[in-house]
Design a protein around this motif. Structure first.
Motif, PDB file in Angstrom:
ATOM      1  N   SER A  92       1.078  -1.893   3.309  1.00 41.94           N
ATOM      2  CA  SER A  92       0.237  -0.950   4.058  1.00 41.94           C
ATOM      3  C   SER A  92      -1.241  -1.360   4.041  1.00 41.94           C
ATOM      4  CB  SER A  92       0.422   0.435   3.444  1.00 41.94           C
ATOM      5  OG  SER A  92      -0.545   1.306   3.932  1.00 41.94           O
ATOM      6  N   ALA A  93      -1.795  -1.520   2.828  1.00 46.77           N
ATOM      7  CA  ALA A  93      -3.248  -1.746   2.702  1.00 46.77           C
ATOM      8  C   ALA A  93      -3.674  -3.046   3.368  1.00 46.77           C
ATOM      9  CB  ALA A  93      -3.638  -1.741   1.224  1.00 46.77           C
ATOM     10  N   LYS A  94      -2.959  -4.126   3.071  1.00 48.05           N
ATOM     11  CA  LYS A  94      -3.338  -5.421   3.639  1.00 48.05           C
ATOM     12  C   LYS A  94      -3.120  -5.437   5.150  1.00 48.05           C
ATOM     13  CE  LYS A  94      -2.877  -9.168   1.034  1.00 48.05           C
ATOM     14  NZ  LYS A  94      -2.200 -10.283   0.325  1.00 48.05           N
ATOM     15  N   GLY A  95      -2.041  -4.796   5.573  1.00 48.03           N
ATOM     16  CA  GLY A  95      -1.755  -4.714   7.012  1.00 48.03           C
ATOM     17  C   GLY A  95      -2.893  -4.011   7.740  1.00 48.03           C
ATOM     18  N   HIS A  96      -3.345  -2.904   7.194  1.00 51.49           N
ATOM     19  CA  HIS A  96      -4.427  -2.169   7.859  1.00 51.49           C
ATOM     20  C   HIS A  96      -5.743  -2.944   7.799  1.00 51.49           C
ATOM     21  CE1 HIS A  96      -2.437   1.348   9.287  1.00 51.49           C
ATOM     22  NE2 HIS A  96      -1.835   1.541   8.113  1.00 51.49           N
ATOM     23  N   ASN A  97      -5.964  -3.643   6.698  1.00 57.45           N
ATOM     24  CA  ASN A  97      -7.189  -4.473   6.627  1.00 57.45           C
ATOM     25  C   ASN A  97      -7.153  -5.566   7.686  1.00 57.45           C
ATOM     26  OD1 ASN A  97      -8.267  -2.949   4.618  1.00 57.45           O
ATOM     27  ND2 ASN A  97      -7.767  -4.347   2.934  1.00 57.45           N
ATOM     28  N   TYR A 194       1.602   2.267  -1.660  1.00 59.42           N
ATOM     29  CA  TYR A 194       1.193   3.642  -1.984  1.00 59.42           C
ATOM     30  C   TYR A 194      -0.160   3.675  -2.688  1.00 59.42           C
ATOM     31  CZ  TYR A 194       5.744   5.109  -0.515  1.00 59.42           C
ATOM     32  OH  TYR A 194       6.842   5.338   0.254  1.00 59.42           O
ATOM     33  N   CYS A 195      -0.802   4.801  -2.564  1.00 62.82           N
ATOM     34  CA  CYS A 195      -2.065   5.123  -3.232  1.00 62.82           C
ATOM     35  C   CYS A 195      -3.265   4.377  -2.658  1.00 62.82           C
ATOM     36  CB  CYS A 195      -1.989   4.881  -4.749  1.00 62.82           C
ATOM     37  SG  CYS A 195      -1.003   6.140  -5.565  1.00 62.82           S
ATOM     38  N   ASP A 196      -3.052   3.496  -1.701  1.00 63.25           N
ATOM     39  CA  ASP A 196      -4.213   2.885  -1.052  1.00 63.25           C
ATOM     40  C   ASP A 196      -5.053   3.972  -0.385  1.00 63.25           C
ATOM     41  OD1 ASP A 196      -1.995   3.265   0.590  1.00 63.25           O
ATOM     42  OD2 ASP A 196      -2.662   1.783   2.064  1.00 63.25           O
ATOM     43  N   ASP A 197      -4.355   5.014   0.111  1.00 59.96           N
ATOM     44  CA  ASP A 197      -5.072   6.106   0.762  1.00 59.96           C
ATOM     45  C   ASP A 197      -5.779   7.018  -0.247  1.00 59.96           C
ATOM     46  OD1 ASP A 197      -2.634   7.036  -0.160  1.00 59.96           O
ATOM     47  OD2 ASP A 197      -1.930   7.788   1.785  1.00 59.96           O
ATOM     48  N   VAL A 198      -5.141   7.229  -1.430  1.00 60.98           N
ATOM     49  CA  VAL A 198      -5.794   8.055  -2.461  1.00 60.98           C
ATOM     50  C   VAL A 198      -7.063   7.342  -2.910  1.00 60.98           C
ATOM     51  CG1 VAL A 198      -5.522   9.206  -4.693  1.00 60.98           C
ATOM     52  CG2 VAL A 198      -3.511   8.820  -3.256  1.00 60.98           C
ATOM     53  N   TYR A 240       7.171   1.657  -5.934  1.00 60.66           N
ATOM     54  CA  TYR A 240       5.780   1.395  -5.535  1.00 60.66           C
ATOM     55  C   TYR A 240       4.845   2.543  -5.954  1.00 60.66           C
ATOM     56  CZ  TYR A 240       7.229  -2.770  -3.013  1.00 60.66           C
ATOM     57  OH  TYR A 240       7.710  -4.016  -2.711  1.00 60.66           O
ATOM     58  N   SER A 241       5.394   3.758  -5.991  1.00 58.88           N
ATOM     59  CA  SER A 241       4.588   4.891  -6.466  1.00 58.88           C
ATOM     60  C   SER A 241       4.251   4.733  -7.938  1.00 58.88           C
ATOM     61  CB  SER A 241       5.346   6.212  -6.289  1.00 58.88           C
ATOM     62  OG  SER A 241       5.468   6.499  -4.947  1.00 58.88           O
ATOM     63  N   ALA A 242       5.251   4.299  -8.712  1.00 59.62           N
ATOM     64  CA  ALA A 242       5.054   4.138 -10.155  1.00 59.62           C
ATOM     65  C   ALA A 242       4.044   3.028 -10.433  1.00 59.62           C
ATOM     66  CB  ALA A 242       6.391   3.835 -10.820  1.00 59.62           C
ATOM     67  N   ALA A 244       1.737   1.962  -8.405  1.00 60.68           N
ATOM     68  CA  ALA A 244       0.422   2.416  -7.960  1.00 60.68           C
ATOM     69  C   ALA A 244      -0.180   3.419  -8.936  1.00 60.68           C
ATOM     70  CB  ALA A 244       0.530   3.035  -6.566  1.00 60.68           C
ATOM     71  N   ALA A 245       0.670   4.227  -9.561  1.00 56.76           N
ATOM     72  CA  ALA A 245       0.178   5.241 -10.499  1.00 56.76           C
ATOM     73  C   ALA A 245      -0.550   4.571 -11.666  1.00 56.76           C
ATOM     74  CB  ALA A 245       1.341   6.086 -11.003  1.00 56.76           C
ATOM     75  N   LEU A 246      -0.008   3.473 -12.188  1.00 54.08           N
ATOM     76  CA  LEU A 246      -0.637   2.751 -13.299  1.00 54.08           C
ATOM     77  C   LEU A 246      -1.990   2.185 -12.870  1.00 54.08           C
ATOM     78  CD1 LEU A 246       2.554   0.949 -14.618  1.00 54.08           C
ATOM     79  CD2 LEU A 246       1.085   2.445 -15.997  1.00 54.08           C
ATOM     80  N   LEU A 247      -2.002   1.620 -11.669  1.00 54.80           N
ATOM     81  CA  LEU A 247      -3.232   0.985 -11.186  1.00 54.80           C
ATOM     82  C   LEU A 247      -4.315   2.024 -10.873  1.00 54.80           C
ATOM     83  CD1 LEU A 247      -1.537  -1.727  -8.992  1.00 54.80           C
ATOM     84  CD2 LEU A 247      -2.823  -2.125 -11.091  1.00 54.80           C
ATOM     85  N   MET A 248      -3.879   3.162 -10.332  1.00 57.06           N
ATOM     86  CA  MET A 248      -4.848   4.233 -10.058  1.00 57.06           C
ATOM     87  C   MET A 248      -5.492   4.718 -11.359  1.00 57.06           C
ATOM     88  SD  MET A 248      -5.460   5.099  -6.937  1.00 57.06           S
ATOM     89  CE  MET A 248      -6.148   6.738  -7.081  1.00 57.06           C
ATOM     90  N   ALA A 249      -4.646   4.908 -12.376  1.00 58.41           N
ATOM     91  CA  ALA A 249      -5.158   5.397 -13.653  1.00 58.41           C
ATOM     92  C   ALA A 249      -6.153   4.387 -14.238  1.00 58.41           C
ATOM     93  CB  ALA A 249      -4.008   5.645 -14.619  1.00 58.41           C
ATOM     94  N   TYR A 250      -5.803   3.096 -14.130  1.00 61.46           N
ATOM     95  CA  TYR A 250      -6.703   2.062 -14.669  1.00 61.46           C
ATOM     96  C   TYR A 250      -8.002   2.023 -13.870  1.00 61.46           C
ATOM     97  CZ  TYR A 250      -8.692  -2.298 -16.180  1.00 61.46           C
ATOM     98  OH  TYR A 250      -9.563  -3.219 -16.683  1.00 61.46           O
ATOM     99  N   LYS A 251      -7.862   1.981 -12.529  1.00 62.30           N
ATOM    100  CA  LYS A 251      -9.044   1.826 -11.671  1.00 62.30           C
ATOM    101  C   LYS A 251     -10.011   2.990 -11.850  1.00 62.30           C
ATOM    102  CE  LYS A 251     -10.525   0.768  -6.977  1.00 62.30           C
ATOM    103  NZ  LYS A 251     -10.135   0.277  -5.656  1.00 62.30           N
ATOM    104  N   TYR A 252      -9.472   4.176 -12.104  1.00 64.67           N
ATOM    105  CA  TYR A 252     -10.345   5.336 -12.235  1.00 64.67           C
ATOM    106  C   TYR A 252     -10.575   5.698 -13.705  1.00 64.67           C
ATOM    107  CZ  TYR A 252     -10.676   5.502  -7.289  1.00 64.67           C
ATOM    108  OH  TYR A 252     -10.971   5.148  -5.995  1.00 64.67           O
TER     109      TYR A 252
END
Lengths: 314, 623
Positions: A92-97, A194-198, A240-242, A244-252
């Motif tokens: 999703s993210a790379k495609g939209h970029n 997932y989570c690219d939008d969050v 992919y949700s799982a 993304a969840a780890l990466l979101m937690a790390y990034k934030y």
């Protein structure tokens, strides 16, 4: 006589959608809805023009040249219909970029884009959805406006008066082009599906923009329910949700959540969770974790498994 | 044709023909022509009662000879050759004015009926002459019920005379006549509860006390008024030809799989938009949409029209807006089902939601179980109205999906209460159009439950567990639960139960075990003894007693007594108010009395008094 609410104007809108193995018939139904929504929005003066661009991550092209010609002929309200075959699954993210980069090329060639409507290829717009999505941009601080999905409305909470919400799902969201530029698009290095939008929403909010949920902008996103009325994600969606969840937690900057999730995932009997934990650990070893931001927790809101408070469970 | 020497009698076909002619053509002068007159049973009555010259036409020489001996003109005619027949008639009439025409029990014997009728219509036009026809009704219940069980008994005369070559029903006759240019102006059919086909007399299909006859009769009587019609005796006037006759069946032409009927009062434009979007996004587009605009004011009508106009072309072409300005909330359903052209009809109210495969799942189920009522899984969800700063009026979900409805249909449970929201069902249109199972417009709520029970009893119900729709419950908004009172809901429930008890009930396979176990369980709960089982009379009595007590308490309450001056004034103005004979009133009367009482000025004042003073309890003090 009922009071008429004035129409807002936002200029040139470009619709971006990334395909992956979608049924041609359903895409054509989507385009019929888009064409009508564009027609009404242009007629109402809400937008100056609407362009539709598909990026295709499918293994083989979804459209032939004839298909595109036929779509153009049958969609008179769309100023242009373009199609890029990526020849690989960009997610999703790379495609939209990639589609944003193409939009920039078009801008250089003289085609202006003021707003981008990012949407899933199986989302069908209500006839007045574009008109309704445009309204909240009256507020100059509005960066993203999200549509209300049918038949299953997203449960995340929003302010009943202002429409402000924690994040916007890009199943169907209208975003200012300058905001997309300012944030350099989506974080495609960290998020695949997932989570690219969050993440994008939170970064927009960190930059002072508002994320607005617009309940009067209705779109149909074909989701199904299990026998007890529960929403049942597929195993790849869960993986992919799982991840993304780890990466979101790390990034934030929520290492406490990373630790907890890793522990839960690693000891889970569900293989997709084990795999997500392994992927995170490998990424860490490779030094491919994103830069941690929002250390003060200004916008990041982790509520159980969710990224904002939910009104109800699904 | 054979010789039929049936005498004239005031209540047989001949008497009915003369009665029609007397009633509608009295005073007309000229000749009366009787096509296929046989022994001319009506000749004397035409001469003496109508004062017209009688001219008979028949192919049977013996019949004409009998006619001649009685002093009447009779002419040989071969109705299989319509052109020659016309010449014979014109020659016989010879410039006289034709006052009236009859063709009694003749059309069923010839294959040239349509051509003959067309010729007679042309002939009659210049004279303004009416035609009275009589044909046997092959749809008499004695014939139909026996045929359904494989029995078809020709006889020497009567409904299934062995010489009949064309069989008529009420609808078929009208179609033939319309095509030939005849338009019905009056009817005086001959009724026979027991026709000449009522044999063997104890055949379960025709014997009046059999359970099968009861079931068939309940279905047949709903279809039209001709279950007991022996002969269709009709009067027609000549006019333009229309229709396609009784052989063409345009209703069998290609129709959409599903007709969706959406009731709207134009008050929920935002949710109507959601409905249209859910439909235009369906994976199977084989449907049409009938939006029934009920009592729309001009502003709301415009809003509904705009919402329809906004949809894309392919969708818009399948939508019809039908405006209905009368009736309660049930009436639009009857209008919608009547207008529907699909094989199946589904109700999708203007505030419900369907998933993308709603039509697709119904179609799959219909392919597997053709003709059954279709039922798919459904969940309920709580919603509220919302309007944000920059948005127009909309709605927001505030509750989880509630799987409160069983995934499969259970007929016995449905006798207790409805567990199938309308949006989860699709009905075979034929049950409505051909069996005339219609919505009961005396019901102000639960009309869908009543309709489901009556249709399910005939069609059966096939269930799919796949969830395809969301029934929206409303919080902080108007719904049928807020608009109608508890009394109204209860009286409608009892009306449905009374209706169920008045008819035989057809249950699906497996029901015997369910009932056996339920009765055994009931007996066991009552100390293992055989108690008096629930009975409609006992239930009705309990309900009636409860209502009598309610009404009595109300009439004895302090609030009601306090408002007696109002009723005294009303009595002086000629509207006396006496204590009702509650003991003599039955269910419906009690319901009506209570409704009047609760709607009365006295009650409204008493209610206000109760609100103002906590010391004036309106609840009864028993005498």
């Amino acid at each position: 006589m009922k009071k008429k609410i004035p129409i807002n104007k936002v200029g040139h809108v470009r619709i971006h959608s990334v395909l992956y193995g979608n049924e041609l018939d359903r895409i054509l139904t989507t385009i019929r809805h888009l064409n009508r929504a564009a027609d009404l929005a242009i007629g109402a003066g809400a937008v100056a023009s609407v362009t539709l661009v598909y990026g295709d991550s499918s293994p083989t092209p979804t459209f032939s040249k004839d298909d595109i010609e036929s779509i153009r002929a049958q969609s008179p309200a769309l100023a242009c219909v373009d199609y890029l075959f990526f020849d690989s699954n960009l997610g999703s993210a790379k495609g939209h970029n990639a589609l944003l980069a193409y939009a920039d090329e078009m801008t250089e060639a003289g085609t202006v884009t003021d707003h981008v409507l990012i949407m899933n290829p199986d989302v069908m717009l209500a006839p007045d959805a574009l008109i309704e999505l445009v309204r909240p941009f009256q507020d100059p601080l509005t960066g993203i406006v999200e549509a209300r999905q049918l038949p299953i409305e997203h449960p995340k909470d929003y302010d009943k008066s202002t429409g402000e919400t924690g994040w916007a799902t890009t199943a169907c969201a209208l975003i200012r082009m300058d905001v997309l530029h300012k944030l350099s698009g989506f974080d495609s290095e960290s998020f695949f599906l997932y989570c690219d939008d969050v993440d994008f929403s939170w970064r927009a909010r960190l930059n002072g923009y508002k994320v607005i949920y617009q309940p009067s902008a209705a779109v149909f996103h074909d989701k199904r329910l299990g026998p007890q009325g529960q929403w049942a994600p597929t195993s790849s969606e869960r993986y992919y949700s799982a991840e993304a969840a780890l990466l979101m937690a790390y990034k934030y900057s929520r290492l406490d959540i990373v630790e907890r999730l890793l522990k839960t995932f690693a000891t889970s009997t569900e293989s997709h969770l084990n795999k997500a934990a392994e992927s995170y650990i490998q990424r860490k070893k490779d030094g491919r974790l994103p830069e941690a931001i929002d250390a003060a927790g200004k916008v990041a809101h982790f509520e159980g498994d969710f990224y904002t408070k939910h009104r109800f469970g699904l | 044709m054979s010789l039929y020497q049936n005498p004239y009698h005031h209540d047989n076909v001949y008497g009915h023909v003369i009665a029609l002619l007397k009633q509608h053509t009295a005073g007309a002068s000229g000749v009366h022509i009787d096509i296929g007159c046989n022994v001319a049973a009506i000749a004397e009555h035409v001469r003496d009662d109508l004062h017209r010259e009688y001219i008979g036409f028949d192919i049977d020489g013996e019949a004409l000879s009998i006619l001649s001996k009685r002093g009447f003109a009779g002419h040989h005619i071969d109705l299989s050759d319509v052109a020659s027949a016309k010449t014979v008639i014109e020659a016989a009439v010879y410039g006289s004015k034709i006052a009236s025409i009859t063709i009694i029990d003749t059309l069923e014997h010839i294959t040239t009926g349509p051509q003959l009728l067309s010729m007679l219509s042309e002939l009659a036009k210049s004279h303004g002459a009416p035609l009275v026809s009589s044909v046997p009704n092959v749809a008499h219940r004695d014939v139909g019920f026996k045929l359904a069980l494989g029995k078809w008994d020709y006889t020497t005369a009567g409904l299934l005379d062995h010489t009949h070559v064309h069989l008529f029903t009420d609808t078929g006759l009208r179609k033939v006549m319309r095509l030939a240019g005849w338009h019905q102006i009056a009817a005086y059919d001959v009724l026979l509860a027991k026709s000449d086909q009522h044999f063997p007399p104890h055949h379960p299909a025709v014997a009046s006390a059999s359970a099968l006859h009861g079931l068939l009769t309940s279905l047949r009587d709903a279809v039209d008024d001709h279950a007991q019609t022996n002969q269709l005796v009709r009067m027609w006037l000549p006019g333009p030809s229309s229709g396609e006759g009784d052989i063409a069946h345009p209703e069998c032409d290609k129709s959409p799989f599903l007709s969706v009927v959406t009731r709207t009062q134009g008050r929920r434009i935002d949710t109507l938009r959601d409905v249209l979007l859910c439909l235009s996004a369906q994976t199977d587009q084989d449907f049409e949409l009938c939006i029934i605009g009920h009592k729309l004011n001009s502003e709301d009508r415009l809003a509904v029209e705009r919402i329809i106009e906004n949809t894309h072309l392919e969708m818009r072409e399948r939508i019809r807006l039908i405006k209905v300005d009368s009736g309660n909330r049930t009436h639009p359903l009857n209008v919608g089902f009547r207008e529907a052209r699909g094989e199946y009809v589904a109700i999708l109210d203007d505030d419900d939601i369907v998933l993308g495969h709603w039509v697709e799942e119904f179609k799959k189920l219909a392919t597997k179980t053709p003709g059954a009522v279709l039922r798919a899984g459904n969940v309920a969800q709580l919603w509220r109205p919302v309007k944000t700063a920059y948005g127009t009026q909309s709605v927001r979900a505030v509750g989880s999906m509630d799987a409160c409805f069983p995934l499969t249909f259970d007929h016995l449970n449905h006798l207790v209460e409805n567990a199938s929201p309308p949006v989860s069902l699709a009905f075979p249109r034929s049950a409505y159009a051909d069996l005339c199972i219609v919505f009961d417009e005396t019901l102000t709520t639960t009309e869908d439950w009543d309709f489901l029970l009556r249709t399910a009893a005939v069609c059966g119900v096939a269930s799919a567990k796949e969830i395809t729709s969301i029934y929206r419950r409303w919080d902080q908004a108007e719904s049928s639960y807020t608009v109608h009172s508890q009394e109204e809901w209860l009286s409608n429930h009892h009306a449905i139960w009374r209706k169920l008890d008045s008819l035989p009930l057809l249950l699906g396979p497996g029901s015997a075990t369910r009932i056996r176990q339920l009765v055994a369980d009931y007996n066991a709960r009552h100390f293992g003894t055989h108690q008096v089982l629930p009975h409609p009379d006992i239930e009705a009595e309990r309900y009636e007693n409860a209502m009598r007590e309610d009404i009595h308490n109300l009439l004895q309450s302090r609030g009601w007594r306090f408002t007696s001056p109002i009723r005294f004034v009303a009595a002086l103005l000629g509207r006396p108010n006496k204590y009702p004979m509650l003991w003599a009133m039955r269910g419906v009367e009690l319901e009506q009395y209570k409704k009047i009482l609760l709607g009365s000025f006295s009650y409204r004042v008493a209610k206000k008094l109760r609100r103002f003073s906590a010391h004036l309890p309106i609840k009864a003090t028993k005498a």
